[in-house]
Design a protein around this motif. Structure first.
Motif, mmCIF file in Angstrom:
data_model
loop_
_atom_site.group_PDB
_atom_site.id
_atom_site.type_symbol
_atom_site.label_atom_id
_atom_site.label_comp_id
_atom_site.label_asym_id
_atom_site.label_seq_id
_atom_site.Cartn_x
_atom_site.Cartn_y
_atom_site.Cartn_z
ATOM 1 N N ASP A 286 -19.357 -2.360 20.968
ATOM 2 C CA ASP A 286 -18.234 -3.295 20.754
ATOM 3 C C ASP A 286 -18.715 -4.743 20.731
ATOM 4 O OD1 ASP A 286 -16.634 -1.042 20.917
ATOM 5 O OD2 ASP A 286 -16.200 -1.341 23.042
ATOM 6 N N ILE A 287 -19.778 -5.018 21.476
ATOM 7 C CA ILE A 287 -20.316 -6.390 21.475
ATOM 8 C C ILE A 287 -20.859 -6.715 20.089
ATOM 9 C CG2 ILE A 287 -21.986 -7.990 22.505
ATOM 10 C CD1 ILE A 287 -21.893 -6.247 25.003
ATOM 11 N N PHE A 288 -21.576 -5.748 19.501
ATOM 12 C CA PHE A 288 -22.095 -5.979 18.146
ATOM 13 C C PHE A 288 -20.949 -6.236 17.163
ATOM 14 C CE2 PHE A 288 -25.974 -4.023 19.832
ATOM 15 C CZ PHE A 288 -26.940 -4.829 19.248
ATOM 16 N N THR A 289 -19.880 -5.422 17.266
ATOM 17 C CA THR A 289 -18.722 -5.616 16.388
ATOM 18 C C THR A 289 -18.114 -6.989 16.621
ATOM 19 O OG1 THR A 289 -18.250 -3.253 16.475
ATOM 20 C CG2 THR A 289 -16.446 -4.662 15.746
ATOM 21 N N GLY A 290 -17.919 -7.329 17.882
ATOM 22 C CA GLY A 290 -17.311 -8.617 18.217
ATOM 23 C C GLY A 290 -18.133 -9.793 17.694
ATOM 24 N N VAL A 291 -19.440 -9.723 17.897
ATOM 25 C CA VAL A 291 -20.325 -10.800 17.427
ATOM 26 C C VAL A 291 -20.207 -10.920 15.912
ATOM 27 C CG1 VAL A 291 -22.761 -11.449 17.124
ATOM 28 C CG2 VAL A 291 -21.940 -10.736 19.370
ATOM 29 N N GLU A 292 -20.206 -9.777 15.246
ATOM 30 C CA GLU A 292 -20.099 -9.755 13.785
ATOM 31 C C GLU A 292 -18.801 -10.407 13.293
ATOM 32 O OE1 GLU A 292 -20.355 -5.706 12.417
ATOM 33 O OE2 GLU A 292 -22.112 -6.301 11.258
ATOM 34 N N LYS A 293 -17.768 -10.292 14.132
ATOM 35 C CA LYS A 293 -16.472 -10.865 13.747
ATOM 36 C C LYS A 293 -16.315 -12.307 14.248
ATOM 37 C CE LYS A 293 -15.303 -7.114 11.673
ATOM 38 N NZ LYS A 293 -15.479 -7.079 10.225
ATOM 39 N N GLY A 294 -17.376 -12.865 14.791
ATOM 40 C CA GLY A 294 -17.350 -14.287 15.155
ATOM 41 C C GLY A 294 -17.017 -14.584 16.597
ATOM 42 N N LEU A 295 -17.066 -13.570 17.465
ATOM 43 C CA LEU A 295 -16.740 -13.828 18.878
ATOM 44 C C LEU A 295 -17.984 -14.245 19.658
ATOM 45 C CD1 LEU A 295 -14.308 -10.928 18.895
ATOM 46 C CD2 LEU A 295 -13.681 -13.227 19.564
ATOM 47 N N ASP A 296 -17.758 -15.056 20.679
ATOM 48 C CA ASP A 296 -18.875 -15.648 21.417
ATOM 49 C C ASP A 296 -19.053 -15.062 22.817
ATOM 50 O OD1 ASP A 296 -19.309 -17.724 19.371
ATOM 51 O OD2 ASP A 296 -17.341 -18.415 20.022
ATOM 52 N N THR A 297 -17.934 -14.770 23.483
ATOM 53 C CA THR A 297 -18.028 -14.291 24.865
ATOM 54 C C THR A 297 -17.169 -13.037 25.044
ATOM 55 O OG1 THR A 297 -16.283 -15.834 25.537
ATOM 56 C CG2 THR A 297 -18.533 -16.572 25.851
ATOM 57 N N PHE A 298 -17.599 -12.201 25.998
ATOM 58 C CA PHE A 298 -16.979 -10.888 26.217
ATOM 59 C C PHE A 298 -16.888 -10.653 27.711
ATOM 60 C CE2 PHE A 298 -19.544 -11.092 22.470
ATOM 61 C CZ PHE A 298 -18.762 -10.503 21.487
ATOM 62 N N ASP A 299 -15.782 -10.060 28.162
ATOM 63 C CA ASP A 299 -15.772 -9.656 29.569
ATOM 64 C C ASP A 299 -15.362 -8.210 29.659
ATOM 65 O OD1 ASP A 299 -12.872 -9.312 31.003
ATOM 66 O OD2 ASP A 299 -12.720 -10.641 29.282
ATOM 67 N N CYS A 300 -15.955 -7.514 30.591
ATOM 68 C CA CYS A 300 -15.563 -6.122 30.791
ATOM 69 C C CYS A 300 -16.019 -5.666 32.169
ATOM 70 C CB CYS A 300 -16.188 -5.236 29.715
ATOM 71 S SG CYS A 300 -15.390 -3.621 29.602
ATOM 72 N N VAL A 301 -15.250 -4.723 32.742
ATOM 73 C CA VAL A 301 -15.585 -4.213 34.074
ATOM 74 C C VAL A 301 -16.666 -3.130 34.017
ATOM 75 C CG1 VAL A 301 -13.327 -4.682 35.095
ATOM 76 C CG2 VAL A 301 -13.715 -2.494 33.965
ATOM 77 N N ILE A 302 -16.968 -2.611 32.812
ATOM 78 C CA ILE A 302 -17.828 -1.412 32.779
ATOM 79 C C ILE A 302 -19.229 -1.577 33.410
ATOM 80 C CG2 ILE A 302 -16.619 -0.102 30.948
ATOM 81 C CD1 ILE A 302 -19.035 -1.011 29.119
ATOM 82 N N PRO A 303 -19.942 -2.685 33.213
ATOM 83 C CA PRO A 303 -21.292 -2.701 33.797
ATOM 84 C C PRO A 303 -21.274 -2.507 35.323
ATOM 85 C CG PRO A 303 -21.019 -4.504 32.256
ATOM 86 C CD PRO A 303 -19.664 -3.914 32.463
ATOM 87 N N THR A 304 -20.344 -3.198 35.987
ATOM 88 C CA THR A 304 -20.309 -3.111 37.450
ATOM 89 C C THR A 304 -19.587 -1.851 37.927
ATOM 90 O OG1 THR A 304 -18.474 -4.692 37.273
ATOM 91 C CG2 THR A 304 -20.593 -5.564 37.950
ATOM 92 N N ARG A 305 -18.470 -1.509 37.278
ATOM 93 C CA ARG A 305 -17.716 -0.333 37.708
ATOM 94 C C ARG A 305 -18.535 0.945 37.523
ATOM 95 N NH1 ARG A 305 -12.024 0.648 35.035
ATOM 96 N NH2 ARG A 305 -11.356 -0.940 36.530
ATOM 97 N N GLU A 306 -19.189 1.065 36.382
ATOM 98 C CA GLU A 306 -19.938 2.300 36.120
ATOM 99 C C GLU A 306 -21.146 2.424 37.043
ATOM 100 O OE1 GLU A 306 -20.525 3.201 32.035
ATOM 101 O OE2 GLU A 306 -18.375 3.220 31.663
ATOM 102 N N ALA A 307 -21.756 1.295 37.379
ATOM 103 C CA ALA A 307 -22.887 1.339 38.318
ATOM 104 C C ALA A 307 -22.421 1.919 39.653
ATOM 105 C CB ALA A 307 -23.466 -0.055 38.518
ATOM 106 N N ARG A 308 -21.215 1.542 40.065
ATOM 107 C CA ARG A 308 -20.687 2.058 41.347
ATOM 108 C C ARG A 308 -20.477 3.570 41.289
ATOM 109 N NH1 ARG A 308 -17.477 -2.693 40.984
ATOM 110 N NH2 ARG A 308 -15.542 -1.548 40.624
ATOM 111 N N HIS A 309 -20.340 4.106 40.073
ATOM 112 C CA HIS A 309 -20.179 5.556 39.916
ATOM 113 C C HIS A 309 -21.488 6.231 39.490
ATOM 114 C CE1 HIS A 309 -15.906 4.174 39.599
ATOM 115 N NE2 HIS A 309 -15.839 5.099 40.541
ATOM 116 N N GLY A 310 -22.591 5.498 39.590
ATOM 117 C CA GLY A 310 -23.899 6.108 39.316
ATOM 118 C C GLY A 310 -24.296 6.151 37.850
ATOM 119 N N SER A 311 -23.607 5.387 36.987
ATOM 120 C CA SER A 311 -23.978 5.382 35.572
ATOM 121 C C SER A 311 -24.673 4.083 35.208
ATOM 122 C CB SER A 311 -22.746 5.558 34.690
ATOM 123 O OG SER A 311 -22.310 6.889 34.766
#
Ligand SMILES: [Zn+2]
Length: 414
Positions: A286-311
């Motif tokens: 999704d970051i690649f898609t967003g960048v391609e569409k002209g977006l600069d910044t992204f926020d999401c809980v997945i990096p931290t939330r998934e780490a807490r679940h072992g992913s």
């Protein structure tokens, strides 16, 4: 006198500069300048919901470049915003030198309301079925003034543009977001249109009530409807915001998301001096898609939330360390990653602790995994930026995604 003048100018400082744009694309590399420093874009913004990054120690926090905290959690659910104000703002409160953003609380109005009613946990996670799960769990009543709702403890609360701005000014992040109504992917055209009118009125009110020098971003809504999305983009751009955020539902699959963001790109492109944020979306593809569409910044809980679940995230895809066919794998999570987890632990070590370690050992491992995911996503956006600067973004994207998806295709696991 001079000192206060300099301080005043520093506090006022917020700007965005486009450094390089990809030919025949909206993708760009830029730089956000704030009182906290300069931040190259594309940039990943991690979840600092309660003015802390869960499972990340203070030392590791110094490596994080950007965080988003939450108006609802800090100003409505708790009164932590008052303590943050006393400490001199979010950066000082957290002893954090990165970029800080607060969201408006609009998303919580959605998750307590239509999110519950339609059975959708989180915008950005596409519902598996294309039908809402109808429930009578809606705890929110939205009026033209704002949202009345019952919180998890049964207390009655109200949040409108004025309340949102006041809380965000107490928290004192670099960037604040206008209060909006986030609609559901299951809302009709008629409802979305009515809601958009409200969101636009609130955007104007938000700016009217705002007293601080924080950089306010307006939010584009309009659901999955082209004319409403375009109307919203044009309206938000007409107001004196310092940046733009895209909120609300982006369709029912990744193809829809690409299409909806594509409607907005030519409109946003007319104001290259405004940074653009994509709310709540941040999987690697999704970051690649967003960048391609002209977006600069992204926020999401997945990096931290998934780490807490072992992913954890790797260049060969996401790995669930609780599972996997190769418990004896003596490689680190990612071979060329220089985070403390990859330097000091093999996948075998980590899997063993996740399975049979003491609670203390497990906690320490989750801290390391959290740091790895943050480090990994920061690295990814830096590589994307470099590819834009080097003039090979498209090639980089194709090669990177082919490798990332290769694990899924060969059905191998860690
Ligand atoms: Zn690592």
């Amino acid at each position: 006198m001079i000192y206060s003048l300099i301080l005043f100018i520093v506090l006022l400082m917020f700007s965005f500069q486009e450094i390089k744009k990809v030919k025949n694309s909206y993708a760009r590399a830029g730089i956000i300048k704030t009182a906290s420093g300069e931040f190259p874009t594309p940039l990943y913004v991690f979840a600092g919901t309660d003015a802390e990054v869960r499972m990340l120690d203070k030392k590791s926090l110094k490596n994080v470049k950007a965080l988003i905290a939450n108006t609802y959690h800090l100003g409505i659910r708790t009164k932590k915003a008052d303590d943050i104000k006393k400490a001199g703002g979010l950066n000082k409160f957290m002893n954090f030198s990165g970029l800080t953003i607060t969201d408006s609380g609009g998303f919580q109005v959605f998750s307590f309301g239509f999110g519950r009613e339609h059975g959708i946990g989180k915008i950005g996670f596409f519902p598996e079925k294309n039908q809402p799960i109808k429930t009578d769990q809606n705890l929110v009543k939205i009026t033209d003034d704002g949202a009345f709702f019952t919180d998890e403890k049964g207390r009655k609360k109200f949040l409108g543009p004025k309340e949102s701005v006041k809380i965000q000014e107490k928290i004192g992040a670099n960037i604040i977001l206008a209060f909006d109504e986030c609609t559901s992917p299951f809302h009709s055209y008629a409802y979305t249109k009515k809601s958009l009118k409200r969101t636009h009125a609130w955007a104007k009110d938000f700016l009217k009530f705002k007293k601080s020098k924080q950089a306010a971003f307006g939010i584009i809504q309009g659901g999955e409807f082209k004319d409403l999305r375009e109307k919203s983009a044009k309206f938000i751009l007409s107001l004196p915001f310092k940046g733009i955020a895209i909120g609300g539902p982006l369709g029912k699959n990744k193809k829809d998301m690409k299409k909806i963001l594509g409607w907005l790109s030519p409109i946003l492109n007319k104001r290259p001096e405004l940074p653009r944020h994509l709310l709540g979306i941040g999987k690697p593809e999704d970051i690649f898609t967003g960048v391609e569409k002209g977006l600069d910044t992204f926020d999401c809980v997945i990096p931290t939330r998934e780490a807490r679940h072992g992913s954890v995230y790797t260049s060969l895809g996401r790995i669930d360390l609780h599972k996997g066919e190769k418990p004896e794998d003596k490689n680190p999570i990612e071979k060329d990653c220089s985070c403390p987890a990859c330097i000091s632990k093999t996948k075998k070590d980590i899997k063993k602790i996740l399975k049979s370690g003491s609670p203390k050992e497990k906690k320490e491992i989750v801290k390391l995994l959290t740091f790895h995911n943050i480090f990994w996503f920061q690295n990814l956006v830096e590589k994307i930026r470099q590819s834009i600067l080097d003039g090979n973004f498209k090639e980089f994207k194709e090669k990177w995604l082919a490798r990332y998806n290769s694990l899924k295709k060969t059905k191998k696991n860690a």
